[in-house]
Design a protein around this motif. Structure first.
Motif, PDB file in Angstrom:
ATOM      1  N   LEU A  59      16.957  -6.674  -0.321  1.00  0.00           N
ATOM      2  CA  LEU A  59      15.860  -7.354   0.361  1.00  0.00           C
ATOM      3  C   LEU A  59      14.821  -6.340   0.836  1.00  0.00           C
ATOM      4  N   ILE A  60      15.282  -5.224   1.340  1.00  0.00           N
ATOM      5  CA  ILE A  60      14.358  -4.162   1.765  1.00  0.00           C
ATOM      6  C   ILE A  60      13.562  -3.646   0.579  1.00  0.00           C
ATOM      7  N   GLN A  61      14.223  -3.468  -0.561  1.00  0.00           N
ATOM      8  CA  GLN A  61      13.519  -3.012  -1.755  1.00  0.00           C
ATOM      9  C   GLN A  61      12.465  -4.023  -2.186  1.00  0.00           C
ATOM     10  N   GLU A  62      12.791  -5.300  -2.113  1.00  0.00           N
ATOM     11  CA  GLU A  62      11.813  -6.339  -2.458  1.00  0.00           C
ATOM     12  C   GLU A  62      10.617  -6.286  -1.518  1.00  0.00           C
ATOM     13  N   TYR A  63      10.905  -6.145  -0.215  1.00  0.00           N
ATOM     14  CA  TYR A  63       9.826  -6.070   0.771  1.00  0.00           C
ATOM     15  C   TYR A  63       8.949  -4.838   0.546  1.00  0.00           C
ATOM     16  N   GLU A  64       9.577  -3.725   0.250  1.00  0.00           N
ATOM     17  CA  GLU A  64       8.813  -2.504   0.014  1.00  0.00           C
ATOM     18  C   GLU A  64       7.917  -2.655  -1.211  1.00  0.00           C
ATOM     19  N   ALA A  65       8.419  -3.305  -2.248  1.00  0.00           N
ATOM     20  CA  ALA A  65       7.596  -3.529  -3.442  1.00  0.00           C
ATOM     21  C   ALA A  65       6.434  -4.462  -3.120  1.00  0.00           C
ATOM     22  N   ARG A  66       6.688  -5.484  -2.337  1.00  0.00           N
ATOM     23  CA  ARG A  66       5.629  -6.423  -1.945  1.00  0.00           C
ATOM     24  C   ARG A  66       4.582  -5.736  -1.068  1.00  0.00           C
ATOM     25  N   ILE A  67       5.042  -4.892  -0.149  1.00  0.00           N
ATOM     26  CA  ILE A  67       4.122  -4.144   0.706  1.00  0.00           C
ATOM     27  C   ILE A  67       3.243  -3.223  -0.129  1.00  0.00           C
ATOM     28  N   ALA A  68       3.844  -2.553  -1.097  1.00  0.00           N
ATOM     29  CA  ALA A  68       3.068  -1.656  -1.958  1.00  0.00           C
ATOM     30  C   ALA A  68       2.018  -2.436  -2.741  1.00  0.00           C
ATOM     31  N   ALA A  69       2.384  -3.615  -3.244  1.00  0.00           N
ATOM     32  CA  ALA A  69       1.426  -4.441  -3.985  1.00  0.00           C
ATOM     33  C   ALA A  69       0.278  -4.890  -3.074  1.00  0.00           C
ATOM     34  N   ARG A  72      -2.087  -1.996  -2.397  1.00  0.00           N
ATOM     35  CA  ARG A  72      -2.993  -1.776  -3.527  1.00  0.00           C
ATOM     36  C   ARG A  72      -4.122  -2.797  -3.518  1.00  0.00           C
ATOM     37  N   LEU A  73      -3.793  -4.053  -3.223  1.00  0.00           N
ATOM     38  CA  LEU A  73      -4.804  -5.104  -3.176  1.00  0.00           C
ATOM     39  C   LEU A  73      -5.817  -4.848  -2.065  1.00  0.00           C
ATOM     40  N   VAL A  74      -5.340  -4.453  -0.897  1.00  0.00           N
ATOM     41  CA  VAL A  74      -6.245  -4.151   0.214  1.00  0.00           C
ATOM     42  C   VAL A  74      -7.143  -2.974  -0.144  1.00  0.00           C
ATOM     43  N   GLY A  75      -6.590  -1.971  -0.772  1.00  0.00           N
ATOM     44  CA  GLY A  75      -7.393  -0.821  -1.192  1.00  0.00           C
ATOM     45  C   GLY A  75      -8.478  -1.222  -2.183  1.00  0.00           C
ATOM     46  N   LYS A  76      -8.115  -2.069  -3.124  1.00  0.00           N
ATOM     47  CA  LYS A  76      -9.081  -2.539  -4.112  1.00  0.00           C
ATOM     48  C   LYS A  76     -10.198  -3.334  -3.433  1.00  0.00           C
TER      49      LYS A  76
END
Length: 115
Positions: A59-69, A72-76
């Motif tokens: 679950l932590i790995q899923e959350y970390e992947a979602r946070i990273a995505a 990236r969206l906020v940066g864009k």
């Protein structure tokens, strides 16, 4: 840019258990297409108990992947906003003119058109 594979905690636990049950590092590495050193790390973590709570870790790995995505969206979007702000600053400003100035003065027909 190279992308690294991520393995679930359950997979890491399975590989560590296979090694501890007598499988060779070489055989496991070849079968699963992973490095032997990585298996050693997983076995050490398994023996320390770091791979016990598989569901929470997944679950932590899923959350970390979602946070990273989302990052990236906020940066864009931040880049797009900066671009639009720059374009707005460099755009020529239009003055507010009375309606008659926008439509122009009335033009009377020339003598050639009257005839």
């Amino acid at each position: 840019m190279a992308r690294y594979r991520t393995h679930s905690i359950e997979f890491k636990r399975q590989v560590a258990q296979e090694y501890l049950s007598g499988e060779t590092l070489h055989g496991l590495a070849k079968r699963h297409d992973i490095q032997r050193q990585l298996i050693r790390v997983w076995v050490r973590k398994y023996e320390e108990g770091a791979l016990d709570d598989a569901q929470a870790a997944d679950l932590i790995q899923e959350y970390e992947a979602r946070i990273a995505a989302l990052e990236r969206l906020v940066g864009k979007q931040d880049l797009e906003l900066e671009f639009l702000k720059g374009a707005l600053k460099s755009a020529p400003r239009q003055r507010n003119r009375p309606t008659s100035a926008i439509t122009g003065p009335e033009v009377s027909p020339s003598p050639k058109d009257a005839g």
